[in-house]
Design an enzyme around this catalytic site. Structure first.
Site, PDB file in Angstrom:
ATOM      1  N   GLY A  75       0.810  -1.218   0.000  1.00 56.02           N
ATOM      2  CA  GLY A  75       0.000   0.000   0.000  1.00 56.02           C
ATOM      3  C   GLY A  75       0.843   1.268   0.000  1.00 56.02           C
ATOM      4  N   TYR A  76       0.150   2.381   0.117  1.00 57.35           N
ATOM      5  CA  TYR A  76       0.784   3.700  -0.017  1.00 57.35           C
ATOM      6  C   TYR A  76       1.894   3.904   1.029  1.00 57.35           C
ATOM      7  CZ  TYR A  76       0.939   8.876   0.260  1.00 57.35           C
ATOM      8  OH  TYR A  76       1.322  10.185   0.323  1.00 57.35           O
ATOM      9  N   PHE A  89       0.476  -2.474   8.757  1.00 59.10           N
ATOM     10  CA  PHE A  89      -0.292  -1.486   7.995  1.00 59.10           C
ATOM     11  C   PHE A  89      -1.613  -2.055   7.482  1.00 59.10           C
ATOM     12  CE2 PHE A  89       4.163  -0.185   6.992  1.00 59.10           C
ATOM     13  CZ  PHE A  89       4.109   1.138   7.393  1.00 59.10           C
ATOM     14  N   SER A 127      -4.448   6.355  13.702  1.00 63.37           N
ATOM     15  CA  SER A 127      -4.815   7.549  12.942  1.00 63.37           C
ATOM     16  C   SER A 127      -5.230   8.670  13.878  1.00 63.37           C
ATOM     17  CB  SER A 127      -5.992   7.184  12.032  1.00 63.37           C
ATOM     18  OG  SER A 127      -6.587   8.337  11.507  1.00 63.37           O
ATOM     19  N   TYR A 172     -14.597   2.812  10.769  1.00 65.05           N
ATOM     20  CA  TYR A 172     -13.148   2.786  10.510  1.00 65.05           C
ATOM     21  C   TYR A 172     -12.378   3.267  11.736  1.00 65.05           C
ATOM     22  CZ  TYR A 172      -8.597   4.572   9.115  1.00 65.05           C
ATOM     23  OH  TYR A 172      -7.254   4.846   9.080  1.00 65.05           O
ATOM     24  N   LYS A 185      -9.648   1.413  14.706  1.00 66.74           N
ATOM     25  CA  LYS A 185      -8.329   1.904  15.162  1.00 66.74           C
ATOM     26  C   LYS A 185      -8.308   2.021  16.683  1.00 66.74           C
ATOM     27  CE  LYS A 185      -6.325   2.237  11.188  1.00 66.74           C
ATOM     28  NZ  LYS A 185      -5.404   1.182  10.823  1.00 66.74           N
ATOM     29  N   ASN A 224     -11.094  10.122  -2.228  1.00 66.12           N
ATOM     30  CA  ASN A 224     -11.807  10.758  -1.118  1.00 66.12           C
ATOM     31  C   ASN A 224     -10.979  11.888  -0.524  1.00 66.12           C
ATOM     32  OD1 ASN A 224     -14.002   8.902  -1.020  1.00 66.12           O
ATOM     33  ND2 ASN A 224     -12.606   7.402  -0.102  1.00 66.12           N
ATOM     34  N   ASN A 225      -9.675  11.749  -0.601  1.00 69.11           N
ATOM     35  CA  ASN A 225      -8.793  12.679   0.113  1.00 69.11           C
ATOM     36  C   ASN A 225      -8.389  13.845  -0.789  1.00 69.11           C
ATOM     37  OD1 ASN A 225      -7.683   9.718   1.493  1.00 69.11           O
ATOM     38  ND2 ASN A 225      -8.596  11.300   2.745  1.00 69.11           N
TER      39      ASN A 225
HETATM   40  P1  NAD Z   1      -3.401   1.332   1.673  1.00 68.17           P
HETATM   41  O1  NAD Z   1      -4.813   0.902   1.444  1.00 68.17           O
HETATM   42  O2  NAD Z   1      -2.660   1.937   0.556  1.00 68.17           O
HETATM   43  O3  NAD Z   1      -2.549   0.119   2.274  1.00 68.17           O
HETATM   44  C1  NAD Z   1      -3.122  -0.890   3.062  1.00 68.17           C
HETATM   45  C2  NAD Z   1      -2.655  -2.221   2.494  1.00 68.17           C
HETATM   46  O4  NAD Z   1      -3.217  -3.284   3.276  1.00 68.17           O
HETATM   47  C3  NAD Z   1      -3.115  -2.447   1.053  1.00 68.17           C
HETATM   48  O5  NAD Z   1      -2.001  -2.845   0.286  1.00 68.17           O
HETATM   49  C4  NAD Z   1      -4.143  -3.572   1.161  1.00 68.17           C
HETATM   50  O6  NAD Z   1      -4.150  -4.385   0.012  1.00 68.17           O
HETATM   51  C5  NAD Z   1      -3.651  -4.312   2.393  1.00 68.17           C
HETATM   52  N1  NAD Z   1      -4.669  -5.079   3.101  1.00 68.17           N
HETATM   53  C6  NAD Z   1      -5.902  -4.688   3.504  1.00 68.17           C
HETATM   54  N2  NAD Z   1      -6.518  -5.691   4.144  1.00 68.17           N
HETATM   55  C7  NAD Z   1      -5.654  -6.746   4.175  1.00 68.17           C
HETATM   56  C8  NAD Z   1      -5.712  -8.066   4.676  1.00 68.17           C
HETATM   57  N3  NAD Z   1      -6.798  -8.540   5.287  1.00 68.17           N
HETATM   58  N4  NAD Z   1      -4.635  -8.868   4.526  1.00 68.17           N
HETATM   59  C9  NAD Z   1      -3.516  -8.427   3.904  1.00 68.17           C
HETATM   60  N5  NAD Z   1      -3.421  -7.191   3.374  1.00 68.17           N
HETATM   61  C10 NAD Z   1      -4.474  -6.361   3.517  1.00 68.17           C
HETATM   62  O7  NAD Z   1      -3.441   2.340   2.925  1.00 68.17           O
HETATM   63  P2  NAD Z   1      -2.302   3.282   3.488  1.00 68.17           P
HETATM   64  O8  NAD Z   1      -2.710   4.677   3.195  1.00 68.17           O
HETATM   65  O9  NAD Z   1      -0.968   2.806   3.079  1.00 68.17           O
HETATM   66  O10 NAD Z   1      -2.537   3.049   5.054  1.00 68.17           O
HETATM   67  C11 NAD Z   1      -1.805   2.086   5.781  1.00 68.17           C
HETATM   68  C12 NAD Z   1      -2.359   2.015   7.189  1.00 68.17           C
HETATM   69  O11 NAD Z   1      -2.309   3.316   7.775  1.00 68.17           O
HETATM   70  C13 NAD Z   1      -3.826   1.583   7.263  1.00 68.17           C
HETATM   71  O12 NAD Z   1      -3.995   0.769   8.398  1.00 68.17           O
HETATM   72  C14 NAD Z   1      -4.568   2.890   7.436  1.00 68.17           C
HETATM   73  O13 NAD Z   1      -5.786   2.703   8.121  1.00 68.17           O
HETATM   74  C15 NAD Z   1      -3.589   3.697   8.257  1.00 68.17           C
HETATM   75  N6  NAD Z   1      -3.751   5.146   8.091  1.00 68.17           N
HETATM   76  C16 NAD Z   1      -3.692   5.701   6.846  1.00 68.17           C
HETATM   77  C17 NAD Z   1      -3.866   7.078   6.697  1.00 68.17           C
HETATM   78  C18 NAD Z   1      -3.814   7.732   5.334  1.00 68.17           C
HETATM   79  O14 NAD Z   1      -4.206   8.870   5.212  1.00 68.17           O
HETATM   80  N7  NAD Z   1      -3.330   7.069   4.291  1.00 68.17           N
HETATM   81  C19 NAD Z   1      -4.094   7.885   7.824  1.00 68.17           C
HETATM   82  C20 NAD Z   1      -4.139   7.282   9.075  1.00 68.17           C
HETATM   83  C21 NAD Z   1      -3.960   5.908   9.202  1.00 68.17           C
HETATM   84  C1  UD1 Z   2      -9.950  11.821   6.111  1.00 67.02           C
HETATM   85  C2  UD1 Z   2     -10.755  10.879   6.989  1.00 67.02           C
HETATM   86  C3  UD1 Z   2      -9.871  10.416   8.152  1.00 67.02           C
HETATM   87  C4  UD1 Z   2      -8.594   9.762   7.618  1.00 67.02           C
HETATM   88  C5  UD1 Z   2      -7.881  10.774   6.713  1.00 67.02           C
HETATM   89  C6  UD1 Z   2      -6.652  10.211   6.079  1.00 67.02           C
HETATM   90  C7  UD1 Z   2     -13.094  11.607   6.757  1.00 67.02           C
HETATM   91  C8  UD1 Z   2     -14.248  12.254   7.431  1.00 67.02           C
HETATM   92  N1  UD1 Z   2     -11.935  11.570   7.463  1.00 67.02           N
HETATM   93  O1  UD1 Z   2      -9.536  12.890   6.927  1.00 67.02           O
HETATM   94  O2  UD1 Z   2     -10.563   9.496   8.954  1.00 67.02           O
HETATM   95  O3  UD1 Z   2      -7.752   9.389   8.687  1.00 67.02           O
HETATM   96  O4  UD1 Z   2      -8.776  11.170   5.660  1.00 67.02           O
HETATM   97  O5  UD1 Z   2      -6.973   9.180   5.195  1.00 67.02           O
HETATM   98  O6  UD1 Z   2     -13.202  11.120   5.636  1.00 67.02           O
HETATM   99  N2  UD1 Z   2     -11.532  18.164   1.191  1.00 67.02           N
HETATM  100  C9  UD1 Z   2     -12.180  18.937   0.236  1.00 67.02           C
HETATM  101  N3  UD1 Z   2     -12.500  18.348  -0.947  1.00 67.02           N
HETATM  102  C10 UD1 Z   2     -12.192  17.045  -1.236  1.00 67.02           C
HETATM  103  C11 UD1 Z   2     -11.519  16.277  -0.253  1.00 67.02           C
HETATM  104  C12 UD1 Z   2     -11.223  16.885   0.957  1.00 67.02           C
HETATM  105  O7  UD1 Z   2     -12.485  20.105   0.458  1.00 67.02           O
HETATM  106  O8  UD1 Z   2     -12.513  16.571  -2.341  1.00 67.02           O
HETATM  107  C13 UD1 Z   2     -11.170  18.833   2.462  1.00 67.02           C
HETATM  108  C14 UD1 Z   2     -11.770  18.178   3.705  1.00 67.02           C
HETATM  109  O9  UD1 Z   2     -13.020  18.719   3.995  1.00 67.02           O
HETATM  110  C15 UD1 Z   2     -10.687  18.496   4.741  1.00 67.02           C
HETATM  111  C16 UD1 Z   2      -9.381  18.490   3.954  1.00 67.02           C
HETATM  112  O10 UD1 Z   2      -9.762  18.711   2.596  1.00 67.02           O
HETATM  113  O11 UD1 Z   2     -10.903  19.780   5.278  1.00 67.02           O
HETATM  114  C17 UD1 Z   2      -8.611  17.188   4.050  1.00 67.02           C
HETATM  115  O12 UD1 Z   2      -9.479  16.125   3.699  1.00 67.02           O
HETATM  116  P1  UD1 Z   2      -8.971  14.596   3.582  1.00 67.02           P
HETATM  117  O13 UD1 Z   2      -7.781  14.555   2.703  1.00 67.02           O
HETATM  118  O14 UD1 Z   2     -10.147  13.766   3.202  1.00 67.02           O
HETATM  119  O15 UD1 Z   2      -8.476  14.241   5.055  1.00 67.02           O
HETATM  120  P2  UD1 Z   2      -9.263  14.331   6.447  1.00 67.02           P
HETATM  121  O16 UD1 Z   2     -10.550  15.018   6.321  1.00 67.02           O
HETATM  122  O17 UD1 Z   2      -8.304  14.877   7.444  1.00 67.02           O
END
Ligand code: NAD
Ligand code: UD1
Length: 360
Positions: A10-11, A80, A124, A148, A152, A197-198
């Protein structure tokens, strides 16, 4: 030293593996590719010139996890693997509980059986719910608003119970703020499926012409310009935080929780401006309703990680925007490649992995 990385394709996992391999660790990956592609690992192998042992397998498979621990000399685990989309977790909560909670329990039970008691866990900032003030420090009250986030928080509590029962465990819980950016090579990065979504992946898709305009969720927050404020952190800084946390688990038993953020907040409009200035591309946007569940302002107090891990984020917002853009521009379709053609002298694969590659 052998490190098992669950969710390593993953990322955040892929960027962390680059740093692990560069620091001399041996890496074993378990990933079911439910939200990633084996291509990310092939590229990690290419960037580092090193081998990765990959198991195409879910952490829900107890027997499979035993096989992994039997076949490798594992010293510690960075966990992760998990599903992470907030909206999806509201729609299919049972799958989130099954995957994230049951998967983690399987992992912990297997670790205990094989006497591997060092763990770094991805939590998170979502566990802070609606914080009463900023910056947010680790001792703030915890609350969650969706399945979600609940997975955590539950896992954090499970890890606390585990240490109370057996104080040989050594666990770092890392609460990430908002990871963005990509490796400077532009070869690995965030590759969300469908419409992102982000914020930053959405902006880069607008910049590349795939999406028409950004919708800003809310222009009436009590912030400097009315838009939401977040603590964006470069994914490579975040990855390096895992190495520091890993060192801590090796040296000291206990459960320790750390914020991984920069301590600086940027509004959505500031992010749009930073992206436009760094990348020279105009990002059209409209301001719409707030997104349900969003907090107005969220940024970390990162001092504990600085003091106890000797870790702090170095990379600024321009570098984050530039690297996010480099990745998107060089890989407009993400990792979408003909996986049948993947061959690498460095990628060592288990039989299962090859079956998966051939069947895609
Ligand atoms: P991601 O989805 O890119 O990576 C997660 C990886 O886990 C993927 O490769 C997926 O295929 C694998 N996976 C999921 N379920 C599995 C299973 N049952 N068995 C084996 N592999 C499995 O996500 P990411 O952004 O790299 O996030 C990694 C971790 O960090 C996650 O636990 C996520 O909840 C947490 N996290 C991410 C963010 C963010 O913004 N990216 C923020 C806070 C926390
Ligand atoms: C979201 C998740 C959070 C997760 C985090 C990282 C929700 C409610 N929260 O947080 O649980 O840990 O991502 O994966 O989904 N925004 C826009 N337009 C968009 C997308 C986002 O205006 O198309 C704004 C949001 O309102 C926010 C900021 O950009 O103010 C950041 O958004 P995002 O990247 O989704 O992260 P979080 O909201 O912090």
């Amino acid at each position: 030293m052998g490190i098992l990385v669950t969710g390593g394709a993953g990322y955040i996992g892929s960027h962390t593996i680059v740093e692990l391999l560069n620091s001399g660790y041996e890496v074993i990956v378990v990933d079911n590719f439910s939200n990633s592609s084996p291509e990310s690992l092939r590229r990690v192998s290419e960037i580092t010139g090193q081998r990765i042992m990959v198991y195409n397998m879910s952490i829900l498979e107890r027997d499979g996890l035993e096989k992994v621990f039997n076949e490798n000399n594992i010293h510690a685990v960075i966990h992760f693997a998990g599903l992470k989309a907030v909206g999806e977790s509201v729609a299919i909560p049972l799958q989130y509980y099954q995957n994230n909670i049951t998967g983690t329990l399987n992992l912990l039970e297997t670790m205990q059986k094989y006497n591997v008691k060092r763990l770094v866990f991805s939590s998170s900032a979502t566990v802070y719910g609606f914080p009463e003030s900023v910056p947010i420090s680790e001792d703030f009250p915890l609350s969650v608003t969706n399945p979600y986030g609940r997975t955590k928080l539950m896992i954090e509590e499970i890890l606390g119970d585990l240490f109370i029962a057996d104080n040989e465990w050594s666990i770092s819980i890392l609460r990430y703020f908002n990871p963005i950016g990509a490796h400077s090579s532009g070869r690995i990065g965030e590759d969300p499926k469908g419409i992102p979504n982000n914020l930053v992946p959405f902006i880069t898709r607008v910049a590349v012409g795939e999406l028409k305009e950004l919708t800003i969720f809310g222009g009436d927050y009590p912030t400097k310009d009315g838009t939401g404020v977040r603590d964006y952190i470069h994914v490579v800084d975040l990855a390096l935080g895992h190495l520091k946390a890993l060192e801590k688990t090796v040296s000291t038993p206990g459960v320790n929780t750390y914020n991984l953020g920069t301590g600086k907040g940027y509004s959505v409009l500031e992010m749009v401006e930073a992206f436009e200035n760094t990348c020279g591309i105009k990002i059209p946007y409209t301001i719409a309703q707030r997104r349900p569940g969003d907090v107005a302002v969220c940024y970390a107090d990162p001092i504990k990680a600085k003091q106890e891990l000797g870790w702090g984020a170095d990379k600024g917002i321009e570098e984050m925007c530039r690297d996010s853009w480099e990745w998107q521009a060089k890989n407009p379709n993400g990792y979408e490649v003909n996986i049948k053609n993947i061959e690498s002298p460095h990628l060592s694969t288990s039989g299962d992995f090859l079956i998966k590659v051939n069947s895609i």
